[in-house]
Design an enzyme around this catalytic site. Structure first.
Site, PDB file in Angstrom:
ATOM      1  N   GLY A 177      45.091  57.268  -6.820  1.00  0.00           N
ATOM      2  CA  GLY A 177      45.774  56.520  -7.333  1.00  0.00           C
ATOM      3  C   GLY A 177      47.635  57.112  -7.874  1.00  0.00           C
ATOM      4  O   GLY A 177      48.071  56.252  -7.520  1.00  0.00           O
ATOM      5  N   ASN A 222      48.842  57.799  -4.384  1.00  0.00           N
ATOM      6  CA  ASN A 222      50.428  56.326  -3.470  1.00  0.00           C
ATOM      7  C   ASN A 222      50.410  54.473  -4.497  1.00  0.00           C
ATOM      8  O   ASN A 222      51.120  53.550  -4.734  1.00  0.00           O
ATOM      9  CB  ASN A 222      49.536  56.199  -2.839  1.00  0.00           C
ATOM     10  N   ARG A 250      36.072  52.185   2.225  1.00  0.00           N
ATOM     11  CA  ARG A 250      35.507  51.729   2.175  1.00  0.00           C
ATOM     12  C   ARG A 250      36.002  51.256   3.761  1.00  0.00           C
ATOM     13  O   ARG A 250      37.571  50.756   3.750  1.00  0.00           O
ATOM     14  CB  ARG A 250      35.651  50.881   1.145  1.00  0.00           C
ATOM     15  N   ILE A 251      35.287  51.032   4.462  1.00  0.00           N
ATOM     16  CA  ILE A 251      35.342  50.057   5.619  1.00  0.00           C
ATOM     17  C   ILE A 251      35.363  48.592   5.604  1.00  0.00           C
ATOM     18  O   ILE A 251      34.380  48.395   5.245  1.00  0.00           O
ATOM     19  CB  ILE A 251      34.733  50.795   7.207  1.00  0.00           C
ATOM     20  N   ASN A 287      47.730  49.418   5.345  1.00  0.00           N
ATOM     21  CA  ASN A 287      46.353  50.437   4.713  1.00  0.00           C
ATOM     22  C   ASN A 287      47.764  51.883   4.780  1.00  0.00           C
ATOM     23  O   ASN A 287      48.784  51.763   6.148  1.00  0.00           O
ATOM     24  CB  ASN A 287      45.596  50.286   5.530  1.00  0.00           C
ATOM     25  N   HIS A 296      47.285  55.999   6.260  1.00  0.00           N
ATOM     26  CA  HIS A 296      46.552  56.579   6.718  1.00  0.00           C
ATOM     27  C   HIS A 296      47.227  57.918   6.540  1.00  0.00           C
ATOM     28  O   HIS A 296      49.062  58.099   7.053  1.00  0.00           O
ATOM     29  CB  HIS A 296      46.545  56.182   8.244  1.00  0.00           C
ATOM     30  N   ASP A 325      41.284  52.059  11.018  1.00  0.00           N
ATOM     31  CA  ASP A 325      42.731  53.034  11.163  1.00  0.00           C
ATOM     32  C   ASP A 325      43.562  52.625  12.178  1.00  0.00           C
ATOM     33  O   ASP A 325      44.254  52.797  12.974  1.00  0.00           O
ATOM     34  CB  ASP A 325      42.725  54.821  11.148  1.00  0.00           C
ATOM     35  N   GLU A 362      54.103  60.319   2.166  1.00  0.00           N
ATOM     36  CA  GLU A 362      53.452  59.023   1.493  1.00  0.00           C
ATOM     37  C   GLU A 362      53.678  58.242   0.634  1.00  0.00           C
ATOM     38  O   GLU A 362      54.503  56.922   0.536  1.00  0.00           O
ATOM     39  CB  GLU A 362      52.006  58.980   1.784  1.00  0.00           C
TER      40      GLU A 362
HETATM   41  C1  GAR Z   1      45.959  59.008   0.859  1.00  0.00           C
HETATM   42  O1  GAR Z   1      46.351  60.791   1.159  1.00  0.00           O
HETATM   43  C2  GAR Z   1      46.388  58.645   2.005  1.00  0.00           C
HETATM   44  O2  GAR Z   1      46.730  58.178   2.715  1.00  0.00           O
HETATM   45  C3  GAR Z   1      43.978  58.550   2.055  1.00  0.00           C
HETATM   46  O3  GAR Z   1      44.152  59.555   0.778  1.00  0.00           O
HETATM   47  C4  GAR Z   1      44.363  59.553  -0.176  1.00  0.00           C
HETATM   48  C5  GAR Z   1      44.501  58.611  -1.367  1.00  0.00           C
HETATM   49  O4  GAR Z   1      44.961  59.379  -2.325  1.00  0.00           O
HETATM   50  N1  GAR Z   1      43.577  57.578   2.979  1.00  0.00           N
HETATM   51  C6  GAR Z   1      42.763  57.526   3.769  1.00  0.00           C
HETATM   52  O5  GAR Z   1      42.312  58.867   3.952  1.00  0.00           O
HETATM   53  C7  GAR Z   1      42.586  56.881   4.385  1.00  0.00           C
HETATM   54  N2  GAR Z   1      41.941  56.672   5.431  1.00  0.00           N
HETATM   55  P1  GAR Z   1      45.951  58.273  -3.570  1.00  0.00           P
HETATM   56  O6  GAR Z   1      44.412  57.802  -4.156  1.00  0.00           O
HETATM   57  O7  GAR Z   1      46.604  59.575  -4.609  1.00  0.00           O
HETATM   58  O8  GAR Z   1      46.992  57.753  -3.309  1.00  0.00           O
END
Ligand code: GAR
Length: 219
Positions: free
Chosen positions: A16, A18, A95-96, A111, A113, A149, A178
């Site tokens: 979490g 982001n 999850r897709i 989203n 990525h 994606d 990010e």
């Molecule tokens: C982040 O790096 C995000 O970009 C990635 O998972 C991580 C979650 O981190 N998402 C993907 O790979 C989706 N395809 P977080 O829980 O600390 O935000």
């Protein structure tokens, strides 16, 4: 009267970080979105604690216990609609989503990525960037489509790939960007300054620099 803030849900599966960046941005009185709900497909997702600390309503619909994909998505959909959610941010939600779910929220799901899409969709993006020998890597916020994606790109942030980088070092550098592009993208979309037109995102350049949605590394 000020325009009401866009009621936004953040969907997570894990740490979490982001989500934390979005909550911090939304704490600003001028930010056009409020984080009104945090949903997780894992009851033990760390990010749920963060939501609790901020007094944000949460719902965890644990995929291990809750039946078929369609049933789980139905529960997500009900929680989102009951909370009056207008926009969904997937933030490390692993999850897709089905085409049915995505279509019923068309142009209302974002989203993040960890790559410069369309390069490196899927998992292990940092390992693949190192293997490919790219000099620039980064992250993308995009509207979600049924294909994984893929979808109109709202904002991208670029970081350099340095000699001797490990996937972990590169992941840290990308995560930093990010945390900057997701609040930026949510701001652009919730304020109506970024809109989907013909499967591309157009940024209102009367109020913003046309390149406002690209964050690049310093010189
Ligand atoms: C982040 O790096 C995000 O970009 C990635 O998972 C991580 C979650 O981190 N998402 C993907 O790979 C989706 N395809 P977080 O829980 O600390 O935000």
């Amino acid at each position: 009267m000020a325009k009401a803030k866009t009621r936004t849900a953040v969907l997570i599966s894990g740490r979490g970080s982001n989500l934390a960046a979005l909550i911090a941005a939304a704490d600003n009185a001028d930010f056009p979105a409020e984080i009104a709900l945090v949903l997780s497909d894992r009851a033990d997702a760390k990010g749920l604690d963060l939501a609790r600390e901020h007094g944000i309503p949460i719902a965890a619909i644990d995929k291990a216990r809750c039946g078929t994909k369609a049933e789980i998505e139905m529960q997500f959909d009900t929680a989102l609609r009951d909370a009056g959610i207008e926009l969904i941010c997937l933030a490390g939600f692993m999850r897709i989503l089905s085409a049915h779910f995505v279509e019923s929220w068309r142009d209302r799901i974002l989203n993040i990525h960890p790559s410069l899409l369309p390069l490196f969709p899927g998992l292990k993006t940092h390992e693949r960037a190192l293997e490919a020998g790219v000099r620039i890597h980064g992250a993308t916020v995009h509207f979600v489509r049924a294909e994984m994606d893929a979808g109109p790109i709202v904002a991208q942030g670029a970081v350099p790939v340095l000699d001797g980088d490990t996937p972990e070092h590169l992941a840290d550098r990308v995560l930093g960007i990010e945390h900057r592009i997701y609040p930026l993208a949510l701001d652009l979309v919730a304020s109506g300054r970024a809109k989907v037109q013909g499967e591309r995102v157009i940024i209102d350049s009367t109020t913003m620099a046309p390149d406002a949605a690209l964050l690049s590394p310093p010189d």
